[in-house]
Design an enzyme around this catalytic site. Structure first.
Site, short mmCIF file in Angstrom:
data_model
loop_
_atom_site.label_atom_id
_atom_site.label_comp_id
_atom_site.label_asym_id
_atom_site.label_seq_id
_atom_site.Cartn_x
_atom_site.Cartn_y
_atom_site.Cartn_z
N ASP A 27 23.28 -14.22 0.98
CA ASP A 27 23.58 -12.82 0.68
C ASP A 27 22.99 -12.40 -0.66
O ASP A 27 23.01 -13.17 -1.62
CB ASP A 27 25.10 -12.59 0.64
CG ASP A 27 25.74 -12.73 2.00
OD1 ASP A 27 25.72 -11.74 2.74
OD2 ASP A 27 26.24 -13.82 2.32
N LYS A 66 35.85 -3.35 -7.81
CA LYS A 66 34.72 -3.89 -7.05
C LYS A 66 34.08 -2.85 -6.13
O LYS A 66 32.86 -2.66 -6.13
CB LYS A 66 35.16 -5.10 -6.22
CG LYS A 66 34.04 -5.67 -5.36
CD LYS A 66 34.47 -6.85 -4.52
CE LYS A 66 33.33 -7.33 -3.63
NZ LYS A 66 33.71 -8.45 -2.76
N ASP A 123 21.49 -6.92 3.89
CA ASP A 123 21.07 -7.82 2.81
C ASP A 123 21.69 -9.20 2.99
O ASP A 123 21.85 -9.94 2.02
CB ASP A 123 21.45 -7.24 1.44
CG ASP A 123 22.95 -7.15 1.24
OD1 ASP A 123 23.69 -7.11 2.25
OD2 ASP A 123 23.40 -7.12 0.08
#
Length: 847
Positions: free
Chosen positions: A538, A607, A761
């Protein structure tokens, strides 16, 4: 088999929620449902012929150039009947809280008629036979990879298909351009057919009352549902029909062929209008029907300019898959036993605990109760029950379809959204699903683990838990070896053992990895163990990685692991630490929110906001995100959620500006350019990705459901929506870059003989190939960002949107604004001193 499936248009799969043993009650309900369906078929056929006769009379009497009648003669009557029956089944299976609007249903049904007509035409004019002939040869090449022209050239799938077409020129041509039916005509066809469903299809509403007389009412009815400031017209099944459908517990589920994986390799994309399925039209770009600018740009582009993008889609679609049967069996067991929220297997709606919504209130003031509170409670319970049912149905379809492909090899055709981000066409069995769905997939081709494959399996198991993000790879590997007994226990006793896998962020993928590790370590020679389990790598906050590379921002590059480091840098922790420093200073100065937030500035709280900053989240949206996280903290004082979320939002944005100086400058340039392009020039923002895909932002002032003219695309007569164009340009451009990086990595992995799969991604490959994929991934990121991306974008925008001297001198419109457009588009933000080649040595860039 694949051709037959596409020509039928639908497949039937076993309903895993239905017990194979039929009770007397179920037999009775199934018998009633079958009788009802048989009756409907007769009624629908009679109504169709009757209405068609009326339409014919009207057409003969009318002097209109275009009538509906010829379009309703292109198929056999029974085919129209089955299409309408399929629509009724779809309505009964639909969500309780959401249904497509009637207009959308009509348009979709009209499109189904068009696709059936296309297939009939292919059958008659020889195209179907030609497709089968070329496809058979293509599949032989796919299996053997032998030269088909004696040149020994390393052709890819697109080139092979094009060569086969050239070698088999006799007979029907596959390159004939079709004139698709106008969308307005498809809408009218659907409207004609849906009028029959609404007006003629009836159900006996007293069928469950043994002593009541038969009473026929419409089987579906219209519902006017509030939708923001508008009202949506939807169709819902009659409650008696819904009850009959549920009680009959049909043993099979019906799915459209285009929602299912293919049984053979997909036909390669060789143009924007040909690829994926064999005879089922599939859009290359997932685009609303009411905009057409991007398709026009694709048609105008030289065919060779699109080949890199098409080849990337073909590379992803060529990867064969199988179902991970042990994981499927466990998920089905948990699903059938009532689900488990902790493991993301949804329970049925009947398991809803109504007590969590408070005690039942009285129904009226006279009973001492609060009628308004009772109404709100019932509303909340009904909404929660409907949501649970929708989630349960989604899991049912995913598991049933996975079970249908048990023991088979299958493929996943891919297409794109308008930015170039890639998706599997079918949504149910796909790597883009959540944890439970991803765990069901294994690569069909196995490869020996080799000297480092087992290491990557162990690292992957730890990575999936999400508990060691700040640890080095060696530390994670040592930890994995230290808990090998827990990993093996998870594999051997997944539901009754210690359950280490259940504590993971991705429990089902962790369990699948544990099982693969157990098989490998127990094999005679782990290095020779044949493994088809995919290991993921990742990106580290990939959007910020692209911004740091674009701006040459050394500090930002270090924060998101573009620069080499001894340990992985966690940007979310870094931002939280910076916010905490600001909070401490403010608390010392007596700021109330800063004092309340002591010990509550945590990584998890900020986050989502950090992650979505690069995708254009507004301060209002960020405030909602942070407020939600604060509410989830048990000991946080809930009365201060709103004021503290506002404070934290401001400090988080300040921290990001401080850490990523170039990111803000580039974002502001994107935003200002889009504002002037849409506001002053009155056009949509468009650009070309580094791989040659033209992109046009499809945001206009009138939304789809407000559009009155289906025969005129919205972008032909509406100005762009400046706010949406402005807010969306930065994230959309970054999405087009991460898509370009993924495509480059995939193409070079394929050239190196590696299996490669992408979820944006997140890159997948065999454990033995992870090191090589990592090298290619970094090389292609460096190659991408070694190009003058912003300069090329500026050059394109100037050429596309800037004004000439004569236009600037025109006093009819604002001279200052025109000069501002020319100045801004050519004024690219400056670049820092970060050396992009450092990415080549960064272990934690993708990890």
């Amino acid at each position: 088999m694949q051709l037959d499936m596409e020509m039928d248009g639908e497949i039937e799969v076993q309903n895993i929620a239905v017990n194979e043993e039929e009770t007397d009650a179920v037999k009775l309900y199934r018998s009633k449902l079958q009788e009802t369906e048989n009756e409907w078929r007769i009624v629908i056929k009679d109504a169709f012929l009757r209405n068609l006769g009326t339409l014919k009379s009207q057409s003969n009497a009318s002097h209109s150039a275009i009538t509906l009648y010829p379009y309703l003669k292109v198929l056999e009557t029974d085919q129209f009947v089955e299409l309408m029956m399929g629509e009724i089944f779809k309505l009964v299976d639909g969500s309780e809280t959401y249904s497509p609007t009637l207009k959308l249903l009509q348009r979709d049904l009209g499109t189904q008629v068009y696709h059936k007509y296309q297939i009939e035409q292919y059958r008659r004019n020889g195209v179907l036979k030609k497709v089968e002939q070329i496809y058979e040869k293509y599949c032989k090449w796919y299996l053997n990879r032998e030269s088909i022209d004696g040149s020994n050239q390393p052709y890819n799938g697109r080139q092979v298909w094009q060569l086969l077409e050239h070698q088999n020129r006799e007979g029907a041509s596959l390159d004939l351009e079709e004139a698709p039916w106008p969308m307005e005509m498809r809408q009218n066809i659907g409207k004609f057919l849906y009028n029959i469903i609404i007006n003629d299809v009836k159900i006996d509403v007293n069928m469950f009352k043994t002593k009541s007389k038969q009473r026929k009412l419409p089987a579906v009815y219209k519902v006017h549902r509030p939708w923001g400031r508008l009202v949506r017209l939807e169709l819902k099944p009659h409650p008696v029909l819904a009850r009959l459908w549920a009680s009959a517990a049909r043993p099979a589920l019906r799915l459209r062929a285009t929602l299912a994986p293919t049984l053979a390799p997909p036909a390669p994309w060789r143009s924007p209008t040909a690829g994926a399925y064999l005879v089922t039209a599939t859009p290359l770009i997932r685009m609303p029907f009411y905009v057409s600018s991007q398709m026009k740009r694709l048609e105008e582009a030289p065919p060779s300019a699109l080949y890199p993008v098409l080849d990337s889609l073909n590379q992803l679609g060529e990867v064969p898959w199988v179902i991970n049967q042990p994981i499927l069996d466990l998920q089905m067991k948990v699903f059938r036993s009532g689900g488990d929220k902790r493991l993301e297997i949804p329970p049925p709606a009947s398991a809803l605990d109504a007590s969590q919504f408070g005690a039942a209130a009285g129904v009226g003031a006279g009973a001492g109760g609060d009628a308004a509170a009772a109404f709100k409670r019932r509303l909340a319970i009904n909404r929660a029950r409907a949501d649970m049912h929708s989630l349960w149905c989604d899991a049912l379809y995913k598991l049933s379809l996975a079970n249908h492909y048990r023991g088979r090899t299958f493929w996943l055709p891919h297409n794109m959204d308008f930015r170039g981000r890639v998706y599997a066409v079918g949504p149910h069995v796909s790597a883009l699903g959540a944890d439970a769905a991803r765990a069901l997939l294994r690569l069909a081709y196995t490869r020996p683990l080799g000297p480092r494959g087992l290491r990557w399996l162990l690292l992957h198991a730890v990575n999936l838990t999400g508990t060691m993000k700040s640890s080095t790879l060696d530390e994670r590997y040592e930890y994995a070896n230290s808990i090998l007994d827990k990993i093996l226990d998870s594999a051997d006793n997944p539901l009754d053992g210690e359950g280490w896998w259940k504590q993971s962020e991705e429990p089902w993928q962790t369990l699948a990895c544990c099982m693969e590790i157990a098989n490998a370590v127990r094999s005679p020679n782990p290095e020779e163990y044949e493994c088809g389990f995919p290991v993921h790598q990742d990106g580290s906050c990939n959007g910020l990685q692209h911004y740091a590379a674009l701006g040459g921002d050394s500090a930002g590059a270090a924060a998101v692991n573009l620069a080499p480091g001894l340990r992985p840098r966690d940007v979310y922790t870094s931002v939280a630490t910076l916010v905490e420093k600001m909070r401490s200073r403010d608390a010392a100065d007596g700021v109330p929110a800063a004092i309340i937030l002591e010990n509550f500035v945590r990584r998890k709280v900020i986050k989502q906001t950090v992650m979505t900053t690069v995708y254009g989240v507004t301060k209002y949206g960020a405030r909602l995100q942070i407020a939600k996280q604060l509410k989830d903290i048990e000991d946080f004082p809930k009365e201060h959620v709103w004021s503290c979320s506002q404070y934290l939002t401001t400090k988080t944005f300040d921290s990001l500006r401080e850490m990523f100086t170039s990111t803000k400058l580039i974002q502001d340039w994107f935003t200002d350019c889009a504002k002037l392009i849409s506001g002053v020039c009155g056009e949509s923002v468009e650009w070309v990705t580094p791989l040659g895909l033209p992109v046009v932002q499809p945001y206009y002032r009138r939304a789809q459901y407000q559009h009155p003219q289906l025969n005129a695309p919205l972008d032909h007569h509406q100005r762009p929506c400046t706010m949406k164009q402005r807010n969306a340009f930065p994230p959309n451009f970054i999405h087009s870059l991460d898509s370009s990086h993924m495509m480059l990595t995939g193409l070079h992995c394929a050239a190196a003989g590696l299996a490669f799969v992408s979820v944006h991604d997140c890159y997948w490959t065999h454990p033995s190939a992870v090191d090589r994929m990592n090298q290619i991934c970094r090389e292609q990121f460096v190659a991408l960002h070694s190009q003058p991306i912003l300069e090329n974008l500026s050059e394109f925008l100037v050429k596309r949107y800037s004004y000439s001297e004569s236009e600037i001198e025109d006093k009819v419109e604002g001279v200052a604004n025109k000069k501002r457009v020319n100045s801004l588009l050519g004024n690219v933000p400056g670049k820092g001193d970060f050396d992009i080649n450092e990415v080549l040595d960064s272990v934690y860039f993708f990890s």
